[in-house]
Design an enzyme around this catalytic site. Structure first.
Site, short mmCIF file in Angstrom:
data_model
loop_
_atom_site.label_atom_id
_atom_site.label_comp_id
_atom_site.label_asym_id
_atom_site.label_seq_id
_atom_site.Cartn_x
_atom_site.Cartn_y
_atom_site.Cartn_z
N LYS A 152 -11.89 -1.25 3.72
CA LYS A 152 -11.25 -0.52 2.70
C LYS A 152 -12.08 -0.71 1.45
O LYS A 152 -13.15 0.48 1.22
CB LYS A 152 -9.80 -1.06 2.47
CG LYS A 152 -8.78 -0.90 3.41
CD LYS A 152 -7.35 -1.27 3.00
CE LYS A 152 -6.47 -0.73 4.24
NZ LYS A 152 -6.50 -1.42 5.47
N SER B 114 0.66 -1.32 -0.02
CA SER B 114 -0.07 0.01 -0.16
C SER B 114 0.90 1.26 0.08
O SER B 114 0.52 2.44 -0.41
CB SER B 114 -1.04 -0.02 1.13
OG SER B 114 -0.28 0.00 2.48
#
Length: 563
Positions: A376, A303
């Site tokens: 998410k 990420s």
């Protein structure tokens, strides 16, 4: 555990006199913790590599750290400094050859005369250290508005609005009407909380249905939901290390903290391999017999840099060297593949989209363990694992992080299931997100604003200095009403600080242009390095190094979601 016991009995004469069963009662973590506190074993562990990160063999060292230790009394001098911590009825089972007589007592006079430890001063010093190295974290009060996504207001002043550019609600599912309606309906019928752990009043239809949806998403036999994916990773990896005999972890150097801590808590040997370096991974796997249990832990989308793990090639190595694969798809589920199952599905896109036959086994079938999040791309909260029925049942039966915590609220699980099913049925959100990501990357490249090259949906804008990264974030917020959080150590290494931008389907071209113009203004005002500056310095993180990457989503794949 057996390996740790054998090594400990060789290194310490007091442990050597203790039965293996007594040592095992301490467990991996407690035995290592106690040994680390010992001036004798602590030194031995340092010399012999008990805590080394890569490929060390604790049994290969020959330094005799006990050469000058008097063992004639049969009592550990380190343990003798402490009062008994076990009930007197269990004195016969003391580890390390301790006895009630040998343990002794803490001197009463010294204890009464000693100055009380200054806890508040200690806390203050730790905080000051964070300020000094510029890694202290400031939280911005950002209240995302469901009806105005991706807008938010700051603090309690609802008129003070900003555009959020760094949230992990990648697809805006946190405000999707299908998700919100499912949560409202469930909340009205079943109330706010689950009522207990899964074993005590907290097992319900919502958990069963959500786990079935997750298992189907990843084409696995079973799934298990946790309170977060941090807990899922920590609990599962630590259990594997404790349960598998003589287990060896192989961990990518860029793995998330939840995986690092899970491996640490497992207490088994750990080998760290260079990020996405298959040659390094294979060289390290080859050092161990095929019969040795091995866990290769890695991610699909990393990420902070946006890189993508070589999943198929790692599966090949796992087959060759007798390992199982533990794949974290936290930043990929919902974002890749025809149904949103992640990168493993995306690599066989045509197979899952149109039923095209593959010449090999689909990659999703080859991955042993998937982990993912509901917080998410799916816009809710929670984490999960998916794998074989026997594996999932073992985790369900043994993992403390699952057993001893309250179940997610029914409304949350209903919303997460609705989000998964919604994204299974359409690619339009994923395609819109990818389209906006490409637009932002292209516009920033044209201005020489440095973006770490990657094939994913992450836009890491390199700053390279903690103080300047925070200043850039503050300036974007106060001057341009744009919220992008600065990312610094320990999330990224010192000197690689950045702004992490995450476009969503709601960030249309007009908002993208506003962001690019604001970043240009900030780069000028703070005189931040551009691509040409990084090139002159030899490059960093792929910036200024001539690195070119192709997006994971091809133009043809994007076209399917535009139809």
């Amino acid at each position: 555990m057996e390996s740790l016991v054998r090594q400990s009995k060789k290194l310490c004469p007091y442990i050597g006199r203790t039965s293996a069963s007594s040592l095992k009662q301490l467990g991996n973590g407690r035995l290592t913790q106690k040994a680390g506190q010992c001036p004798i074993m602590g030194k031995a562990m340092g010399v012999r590599g008990f805590k080394s990160d890569a490929g060390s063999n604790a049994e290969s060292a020959t330094v005799d750290v006990h050469a000058a230790v008097d063992t004639s009394k049969g009592t550990c001098p380190h343990a003798a400094q402490y009062s008994p911590v076990y009930p007197s009825s269990r004195l016969d089972n003391y580890p390390f050859g301790m006895t009630q007589r040998g343990l002794g007592k803490v001197p009463t006079q010294d204890a009464h005369n000693a100055t009380t430890f200054n806890y508040e001063s200690f806390y203050e010093n730790k905080i000051n250290a964070k300020h000094q190295d510029k890694s202290y974290r400031y939280f911005n009060n950002i209240n995302r508005l469901a009806a105005e996504f991706p807008r938010a207001h700051r603090g309690s002043i609802e008129e003070d609005k900003v555009t959020v550019w760094c949230a992990n609600d990648y697809l805006g599912m946190g405000r999707n009407p299908v998700v919100v309606d499912a949560m409202h309906e469930t909340l009205d019928k079943y109330g706010a909380g689950a009522g207990g752990t899964r074993n005590i009043a907290g097992h319900n239809r919502h958990a069963v249905e959500l786990e079935a949806a997750i298992a189907d998403l990843h084409k696995k036999e079973a799934a298990l939901v946790f309170s977060s994916c941090y807990v899922a990773n920590d609990s599962t990896l630590s259990l594997l290390g404790q349960a598998l005999p003589n287990c060896v972890y192989f961990s990518d150097a860029s793995n998330h903290a939840s995986m690092i801590h899970g491996i640490r808590h497992g207490g088994s040997e750990k080998v760290v391999w260079k990020h996405n370096d298959l040659a390094d991974l294979e060289a390290k796997l080859a050092r161990y017999p095929k019969s040795t249990p091995k866990v290769i832990a890695f991610e699909s989308v990393y990420s902070m840099c946006g890189s993508i793990g070589p999943i198929e090639e790692i599966c090949d190595l796992a087959d060759k060297y007798g390992a199982i694969t533990f794949l974290d798809e936290v930043h990929a589920v919902g974002m890749y593949g025809p149904t949103g199952a992640g990168v493993a599905e995306h690599l066989d896109f045509e197979h899952y989209h149109s039923g095209a036959q593959t010449q090999r086994q689909p990659i999703m079938d080859r991955v042993d363990i998937f982990t993912g999040t509901l917080g998410k791309a799916y816009g809710c909260v929670g984490g999960y694992i998916a794998g074989s029925a026997k594996f999932v049942d073992m985790v369900r039966s043994y993992a403390p992080g699952f057993i001893f915590t309250t179940t997610l609220p029914p409304a949350t699980m209903a919303g997460a299931r609705a989000a998964i099913n919604y994204q299974k049925a359409t690619m339009k959100d994923r395609v819109a997100q990818q389209t906006h990501t490409r637009y932002v990357k292209d516009k920033l490249a044209n201005r020489g604003i440095p973006v770490v090259p990657n094939p994913s949906h992450i836009v890491p804008v390199l700053v390279g200095d903690a103080q300047k990264a925070k200043a850039a974030s503050d300036l974007l917020l106060t001057k341009h009403q744009i919220y992008v959080q600065a990312i610094n150590f320990p999330t990224v290494p010192i000197g690689q600080e950045r702004l992490r931008v995450t476009p969503t389907p709601g960030h249309h071209e007009g908002l993208c242009d506003e962001l690019v113009a604001a970043l240009e203004d900030v780069w000028q005002e703070l005189d931040l390095k551009r691509v040409e500056d990084w090139t002159a310095e030899g490059g960093l993180c792929g910036v200024g190094e001539g690195v070119e990457v192709e997006p994971l989503w091809s133009e043809e794949q994007l076209s399917y979601g535009r139809d």
